[in-house]
Design an enzyme around this catalytic site. Sequence first.
Site, PDB file in Angstrom:
ATOM      1  N   LYS A  85      64.978  51.092  14.054  1.00 35.77           N
ATOM      2  CA  LYS A  85      64.869  52.419  13.387  1.00 35.77           C
ATOM      3  C   LYS A  85      65.287  52.437  11.837  1.00 35.77           C
ATOM      4  CE  LYS A  85      63.525  53.576  16.398  1.00 35.77           C
ATOM      5  NZ  LYS A  85      62.029  53.726  16.342  1.00 35.77           N
ATOM      6  N   THR A  88      60.679  49.521  10.715  1.00 37.20           N
ATOM      7  CA  THR A  88      60.218  48.493  10.873  1.00 37.20           C
ATOM      8  C   THR A  88      58.654  48.544  10.785  1.00 37.20           C
ATOM      9  OG1 THR A  88      62.019  48.065  12.435  1.00 37.20           O
ATOM     10  CG2 THR A  88      60.058  46.487  12.553  1.00 37.20           C
ATOM     11  N   THR A  89      58.140  49.802  11.426  1.00 36.53           N
ATOM     12  CA  THR A  89      56.891  50.111  11.661  1.00 36.53           C
ATOM     13  C   THR A  89      56.138  50.153  10.417  1.00 36.53           C
ATOM     14  OG1 THR A  89      57.730  51.500  13.365  1.00 36.53           O
ATOM     15  CG2 THR A  89      55.396  51.580  12.837  1.00 36.53           C
ATOM     16  N   HIS A 144      64.079  41.971  16.011  1.00 40.32           N
ATOM     17  CA  HIS A 144      65.318  42.558  15.848  1.00 40.32           C
ATOM     18  C   HIS A 144      66.617  41.898  15.882  1.00 40.32           C
ATOM     19  CE1 HIS A 144      63.388  46.629  15.170  1.00 40.32           C
ATOM     20  NE2 HIS A 144      63.151  46.579  16.505  1.00 40.32           N
ATOM     21  N   ARG A 166      68.775  50.208   6.025  1.00 43.52           N
ATOM     22  CA  ARG A 166      68.668  51.572   5.819  1.00 43.52           C
ATOM     23  C   ARG A 166      70.045  52.241   5.828  1.00 43.52           C
ATOM     24  NH1 ARG A 166      64.850  55.751   9.391  1.00 43.52           N
ATOM     25  NH2 ARG A 166      64.843  57.347   7.968  1.00 43.52           N
ATOM     26  N   SER A 174      67.945  58.791  13.552  1.00 39.97           N
ATOM     27  CA  SER A 174      66.734  58.130  13.887  1.00 39.97           C
ATOM     28  C   SER A 174      66.668  57.699  15.348  1.00 39.97           C
ATOM     29  CB  SER A 174      66.064  57.178  12.964  1.00 39.97           C
ATOM     30  OG  SER A 174      64.906  56.852  13.262  1.00 39.97           O
ATOM     31  N   ARG A 327      58.586  59.875  12.919  1.00 41.03           N
ATOM     32  CA  ARG A 327      59.340  61.182  13.070  1.00 41.03           C
ATOM     33  C   ARG A 327      59.249  62.152  11.748  1.00 41.03           C
ATOM     34  NH1 ARG A 327      64.643  63.383  12.923  1.00 41.03           N
ATOM     35  NH2 ARG A 327      65.110  61.659  11.584  1.00 41.03           N
ATOM     36  N   LYS A 328      59.915  61.680  10.870  1.00 43.75           N
ATOM     37  CA  LYS A 328      60.069  62.183   9.616  1.00 43.75           C
ATOM     38  C   LYS A 328      59.651  61.398   8.342  1.00 43.75           C
ATOM     39  CE  LYS A 328      62.953  66.352  10.408  1.00 43.75           C
ATOM     40  NZ  LYS A 328      64.177  67.164  10.143  1.00 43.75           N
ATOM     41  N   GLY A 329      60.252  60.363   8.606  1.00 41.65           N
ATOM     42  CA  GLY A 329      60.065  59.334   7.608  1.00 41.65           C
ATOM     43  C   GLY A 329      60.812  59.683   6.160  1.00 41.65           C
TER      44      GLY A 329
HETATM   45  P1  A3P Z   1      63.035  58.815  11.097  1.00 37.78           P
HETATM   46  O1  A3P Z   1      63.483  58.881  12.633  1.00 37.78           O
HETATM   47  O2  A3P Z   1      64.154  58.980  10.160  1.00 37.78           O
HETATM   48  O3  A3P Z   1      61.939  59.778  10.732  1.00 37.78           O
HETATM   49  P2  A3P Z   1      61.392  51.654  13.054  1.00 37.78           P
HETATM   50  O4  A3P Z   1      59.895  51.451  12.671  1.00 37.78           O
HETATM   51  O5  A3P Z   1      62.283  50.730  12.884  1.00 37.78           O
HETATM   52  O6  A3P Z   1      61.494  52.093  14.404  1.00 37.78           O
HETATM   53  O7  A3P Z   1      61.914  53.016  12.453  1.00 37.78           O
HETATM   54  C1  A3P Z   1      61.258  54.220  12.603  1.00 37.78           C
HETATM   55  C2  A3P Z   1      61.692  55.248  11.472  1.00 37.78           C
HETATM   56  O8  A3P Z   1      60.803  54.809  10.313  1.00 37.78           O
HETATM   57  C3  A3P Z   1      61.593  56.513  11.851  1.00 37.78           C
HETATM   58  O9  A3P Z   1      62.438  57.512  10.872  1.00 37.78           O
HETATM   59  C4  A3P Z   1      60.012  56.782  11.274  1.00 37.78           C
HETATM   60  O10 A3P Z   1      59.767  58.163  10.924  1.00 37.78           O
HETATM   61  C5  A3P Z   1      59.854  56.165  10.030  1.00 37.78           C
HETATM   62  N1  A3P Z   1      58.620  55.606   9.540  1.00 37.78           N
HETATM   63  C6  A3P Z   1      57.778  55.208  10.376  1.00 37.78           C
HETATM   64  N2  A3P Z   1      56.619  54.719   9.740  1.00 37.78           N
HETATM   65  C7  A3P Z   1      56.944  55.125   8.552  1.00 37.78           C
HETATM   66  C8  A3P Z   1      56.263  55.227   7.200  1.00 37.78           C
HETATM   67  N3  A3P Z   1      54.908  54.670   7.377  1.00 37.78           N
HETATM   68  N4  A3P Z   1      56.916  55.228   5.935  1.00 37.78           N
HETATM   69  C9  A3P Z   1      57.988  55.635   6.045  1.00 37.78           C
HETATM   70  N5  A3P Z   1      58.973  55.934   7.117  1.00 37.78           N
HETATM   71  C10 A3P Z   1      58.167  55.522   8.520  1.00 37.78           C
END
Ligand code: A3P
Length: 363
Positions: A85, A88-89, A144, A166, A174, A327-329
């Site tokens: 969270k 990573t994505t 991870h 983060r 998150s 989710r919100k980013g």
């Molecule tokens: P939030 O839940 O605060 O919105 P991970 O990829 O490590 O699982 O982390 C997920 C978090 O990264 C989520 O945060 C998600 O919304 C955010 N995220 C995913 N894609 C993103 C992007 N392209 N740019 C910025 N944030 C992103």
Amino acid sequence: MESSSSKMNSAPKSIEKEEYMFDLEPDNKFKQILPTIPIKKGSWSLDFYQYEGFWYPFSHLPGMLFAQEHFKPQPNQVILSSFPKCGTTWLKALAFAIMTRSYESEPTNPLLSRLSHDCVPFIEFNIRSSQQRLSLDVPLVSTHIPYTSLPKSIINSSSKIVYLCRDPKDVFVSIWEFYNRNITRLFESELGSKLGSELEITREKDVLEEDVLESFCQGLLSCGPFWDHILGYWRASLESPERILFIKYEDLTNETVYWVKKLAQFIGYPFSLEEEDQGMVQKIIDLCSFENMSNLEVNKNGAVTLEVGIKKDEVYKYELKNNLYFRKGKVGDWKNHLTPAMAIRIDQITEKKLSSYGLTWNV
Ligand code: A3P
């Protein structure tokens, strides 16, 4: 099975669970170590297993052990690492887009039809198919796994590592949102119905409760404690800055152009002046932006399948909806969810554990 939220046990019941779920013969290290490692209950009453100072849920530890023993980085392969969270994505999308920019034109770019986790595999998931999946042409894998538990093959290689971290308050929110939305699906899954009441997990919660925060602060979540995870990579990056690039999600959000260029340089795919003039950096940023990625059909309605257990030839799969990763980013969303007392509690741990190493957040 113990129901107390804090009681340690050596969980004979969990051994039965392991025999039911995991049969990684002849390499079943999980089976060997299970009777000797601490087990505690965390949020949603999930069991967490402690190994080498970090906690893992039942679905992560065998794959982690398998990666420790079997993963071998390819020459020039870059490892993208993070605590869950932390973005990573996003990091996977950016690194993949950077590496493929010379031959993937916009319409055919895999990032438009596949979740970035499907383009850059985790070394600790998809246990059986990992060899096949890791043979992707793009020299990127992700993990991870905490720094001190990384496969020796990575530590002893010249592979570069990019670590994304983060603000812990945003990570906590998150994670809570992710687990909460996910847990109902787990109940409905093949895995959930097979394990049923054995897992004793509780259903979705409407409000962020103290016990979830308590679990986070105690490190009882996948690859926790969060602060120790960060510290391992931070210290390693200070010792070997040429091998480990440490990035904060907040910096990537606020100074995206600078960090994307730095990322490209670090992983060996720097932008030429001509590319910069042609707006290539901005193209990649736009392609990987939250707005663009979260609105793609595959990320709105697709799903990714994780192999979380193996018994003989039967592989237990668990389907995660791609939209869970978006989710919100936003930076600072914790302000909409945490009470001042909750925020202070997390900040105090961050201050105690990280500030003397020069790691702080002001959001
Ligand atoms: P939030 O839940 O605060 O919105 P991970 O990829 O490590 O699982 O982390 C997920 C978090 O990264 C989520 O945060 C998600 O919304 C955010 N995220 C995913 N894609 C993103 C992007 N392209 N740019 C910025 N944030 C992103």
